[in-house]
Design an enzyme around this catalytic site. Structure first.
Site, PDB file in Angstrom:
ATOM      1  N   SER A   1       0.850  -1.162  -0.054  1.00 12.25           N
ATOM      2  CA  SER A   1       0.219  -0.059   0.008  1.00 12.25           C
ATOM      3  C   SER A   1       0.795   0.908   0.154  1.00 12.25           C
ATOM      4  CB  SER A   1      -1.024  -0.092   1.353  1.00 12.25           C
ATOM      5  OG  SER A   1      -0.276  -0.353   2.316  1.00 12.25           O
TER       6      SER A   1
ATOM      7  N   ASN B   1       7.667  -8.087   1.784  1.00 12.38           N
ATOM      8  CA  ASN B   1       8.124  -6.563   2.018  1.00 12.38           C
ATOM      9  C   ASN B   1       7.750  -5.908   3.291  1.00 12.38           C
ATOM     10  OD1 ASN B   1       8.845  -3.506   1.121  1.00 12.38           O
ATOM     11  ND2 ASN B   1       6.656  -3.505   1.338  1.00 12.38           N
TER      12      ASN B   1
ATOM     13  N   SER C   1      17.313  -5.625   5.637  1.00  9.19           N
ATOM     14  CA  SER C   1      17.707  -4.200   6.105  1.00  9.19           C
ATOM     15  C   SER C   1      19.237  -4.033   6.165  1.00  9.19           C
ATOM     16  CB  SER C   1      17.028  -3.826   7.148  1.00  9.19           C
ATOM     17  OG  SER C   1      17.527  -2.365   7.589  1.00  9.19           O
TER      18      SER C   1
ATOM     19  N   TYR D   1      14.704  -5.172  15.475  1.00  6.65           N
ATOM     20  CA  TYR D   1      14.597  -4.691  14.142  1.00  6.65           C
ATOM     21  C   TYR D   1      15.891  -5.446  13.643  1.00  6.65           C
ATOM     22  CZ  TYR D   1      13.983  -2.454   9.591  1.00  6.65           C
ATOM     23  OH  TYR D   1      13.689  -1.894   8.363  1.00  6.65           O
TER      24      TYR D   1
HETATM   25  P1  NDP Z   1       6.245   1.936   5.371  1.00  6.36           P
HETATM   26  O1  NDP Z   1       6.116   2.046   6.810  1.00  6.36           O
HETATM   27  O2  NDP Z   1       6.349   2.967   4.197  1.00  6.36           O
HETATM   28  O3  NDP Z   1       5.173   0.923   4.943  1.00  6.36           O
HETATM   29  C1  NDP Z   1       5.154  -0.239   5.548  1.00  6.36           C
HETATM   30  C2  NDP Z   1       4.168  -1.118   4.825  1.00  6.36           C
HETATM   31  O4  NDP Z   1       3.808  -2.414   5.325  1.00  6.36           O
HETATM   32  C3  NDP Z   1       2.623  -0.589   4.430  1.00  6.36           C
HETATM   33  O5  NDP Z   1       2.335  -1.064   3.196  1.00  6.36           O
HETATM   34  C4  NDP Z   1       2.065  -1.437   5.608  1.00  6.36           C
HETATM   35  O6  NDP Z   1       0.426  -1.591   5.569  1.00  6.36           O
HETATM   36  C5  NDP Z   1       2.755  -2.638   5.459  1.00  6.36           C
HETATM   37  N1  NDP Z   1       2.315  -3.340   6.694  1.00  6.36           N
HETATM   38  C6  NDP Z   1       2.805  -3.311   8.011  1.00  6.36           C
HETATM   39  N2  NDP Z   1       2.630  -4.141   8.822  1.00  6.36           N
HETATM   40  C7  NDP Z   1       1.786  -5.101   8.295  1.00  6.36           C
HETATM   41  C8  NDP Z   1       1.058  -6.327   8.467  1.00  6.36           C
HETATM   42  N3  NDP Z   1       1.256  -6.766   9.610  1.00  6.36           N
HETATM   43  N4  NDP Z   1       0.425  -6.931   7.651  1.00  6.36           N
HETATM   44  C9  NDP Z   1       0.441  -6.367   6.088  1.00  6.36           C
HETATM   45  N5  NDP Z   1       1.063  -5.313   5.879  1.00  6.36           N
HETATM   46  C10 NDP Z   1       1.923  -4.574   6.760  1.00  6.36           C
HETATM   47  O7  NDP Z   1       7.638   1.185   5.188  1.00  6.36           O
HETATM   48  P2  NDP Z   1       8.847   1.156   3.759  1.00  6.36           P
HETATM   49  O8  NDP Z   1       8.067   1.075   2.846  1.00  6.36           O
HETATM   50  O9  NDP Z   1       9.736   2.045   4.434  1.00  6.36           O
HETATM   51  O10 NDP Z   1       9.552  -0.468   4.499  1.00  6.36           O
HETATM   52  C11 NDP Z   1       9.249  -1.441   3.431  1.00  6.36           C
HETATM   53  C12 NDP Z   1      10.145  -2.677   3.860  1.00  6.36           C
HETATM   54  O11 NDP Z   1      11.649  -2.067   3.593  1.00  6.36           O
HETATM   55  C13 NDP Z   1      10.247  -3.024   5.264  1.00  6.36           C
HETATM   56  O12 NDP Z   1      10.440  -4.375   5.525  1.00  6.36           O
HETATM   57  C14 NDP Z   1      11.119  -2.239   5.961  1.00  6.36           C
HETATM   58  O13 NDP Z   1      11.662  -2.929   7.113  1.00  6.36           O
HETATM   59  C15 NDP Z   1      12.170  -2.442   4.767  1.00  6.36           C
HETATM   60  N6  NDP Z   1      13.395  -1.244   4.862  1.00  6.36           N
HETATM   61  C16 NDP Z   1      12.957  -0.127   4.747  1.00  6.36           C
HETATM   62  C17 NDP Z   1      13.989   1.127   4.903  1.00  6.36           C
HETATM   63  C18 NDP Z   1      13.522   2.476   4.887  1.00  6.36           C
HETATM   64  O14 NDP Z   1      14.594   3.192   4.998  1.00  6.36           O
HETATM   65  N7  NDP Z   1      12.610   2.755   4.692  1.00  6.36           N
HETATM   66  C19 NDP Z   1      15.380   0.383   5.131  1.00  6.36           C
HETATM   67  C20 NDP Z   1      15.640  -0.873   4.979  1.00  6.36           C
HETATM   68  C21 NDP Z   1      14.445  -1.756   5.214  1.00  6.36           C
HETATM   69  P3  NDP Z   1      -0.641  -0.453   5.788  1.00  6.36           P
HETATM   70  O15 NDP Z   1      -0.520   0.766   4.833  1.00  6.36           O
HETATM   71  O16 NDP Z   1      -1.860  -1.164   5.585  1.00  6.36           O
HETATM   72  O17 NDP Z   1      -0.289   0.080   7.141  1.00  6.36           O
END
Ligand code: NDP
Length: 243
Positions: free
Chosen positions: A10, A88, A141, A154
């Site tokens: 999303s 993801n 990560s 984490y």
């Molecule tokens: P965001 O916080 O922007 O988005 C998180 C996403 O994960 C949303 O779509 C959310 O859905 C979904 N989500 C969270 N918990 C659940 C759950 N229990 N079930 C289903 N969906 C879930 O995160 P990022 O895009 O930044 O991160 C994406 C991935 O990349 C993660 O694994 C993060 O750990 C990893 N990452 C990110 C970094 C960064 O700097 N941003 C760096 C390194 C790794 P909803 O919209 O419904 O809440």
């Protein structure tokens, strides 16, 4: 048809991955947890490329929700299967370990690791028969590669995901399934919006946060036939912060 399933599609990196995979021609299943409006924006972006997309809401930590959502998808798609899975979805709940609550520990671990287990186990049933093959990409990560203070939960979750990537890659290679991890550094998304960007930029050799689209390009390569001989790898994408 061969579908791609992206958990946490999303927002942020997951949304960019959905769009990039759609651009490569994959119909995309967009998972999310609560943010329906954001998920619909991702769906519109996918459909505007002339590719079909579908929303599939489930909490990746919840085995029953995972099973029932995927049961429903399978029964409405008897001739289709998931050939690309991107694990993801992820959350941060930072704290120093001696102050960390049970919830901060378990929510972060279950969002990365239980989800990997429940969803990947299920999707492999699509990929393994008759050596159909497939690509599994786990979003780890930098924190799981080098460790980060204030993120013991984490770092443990993401390091666990890296170990799982390497083990599973060996297990499913004979069936033509590749399993890789992508380890981003600081990427500009909702997850990092509370961080002191100017201070952190100074630590990054390329002098900026990465974009979700840059991570998505790498994922899309790993999901393509061009990457068929790459498996069990952890690919860093961090602006030179750590190699
Ligand atoms: P965001 O916080 O922007 O988005 C998180 C996403 O994960 C949303 O779509 C959310 O859905 C979904 N989500 C969270 N918990 C659940 C759950 N229990 N079930 C289903 N969906 C879930 O995160 P990022 O895009 O930044 O991160 C994406 C991935 O990349 C993660 O694994 C993060 O750990 C990893 N990452 C990110 C970094 C960064 O700097 N941003 C760096 C390194 C790794 P909803 O919209 O419904 O809440």
């Amino acid at each position: 048809m061969k579908y791609a399933l992206v958990t946490g599609g999303s927002r942020g990196i997951g949304r960019a991955i959905c769009i990039e995979l759609a651009r490569s021609g994959f119909p995309v299943i967009i998972n999310y947890k609560t943010n329906q409006e954001a998920a619909e924006e991702t769906l519109s972006a996918v459909e505007s490329l002339g590719v079909c997309g579908e929303l599939l809401r489930f909490d990746v930590r919840n085995k029953d929700e995972v099973e029932s959502a995927l049961d429903g998808w399978e029964s409405s798609h008897p001739d289709d299967y998931v050939s690309v899975l991107v694990n993801n979805a992820g959350i941060r709940r930072d704290n120093v370990l001696f102050m960390m609550s049970d919830e901060e520990w378990s929510e972060v671990l279950s969002t990365s690791l239980d989800s990997f287990f429940y969803i990947t186990r299920r999707i492999l049933k699509h990929m393994m028969p008759r050596k159909r093959g497939g690509h599994i990409i786990n979003i780890a990560s930098l924190s799981g590669v080098k460790g980060m203070q204030g993120q013991t939960n984490y770092s443990a979750a993401k390091a666990g995901l890296i170990g799982a990537t390497k083990a599973l890659a060996l297990e499913v290679a004979p069936r033509g399934v590749t399993v890789n991890a992508v380890a981003p550094g600081f990427i500009a998304t909702d997850m990092t919006k509370d961080l002191p960007v100017d201070e952190l930029k100074g630590l990054i050799p390329l002098g900026r946060f990465g974009t979700a689209e840059e991570v998505a390009s790498l994922v899309s390569f790993l999901a393509s036939e061009k990457a068929n001989y790459i498996t069990g790898e952890v690919i860093n994408i961090n602006g030179g912060l750590y190699t």
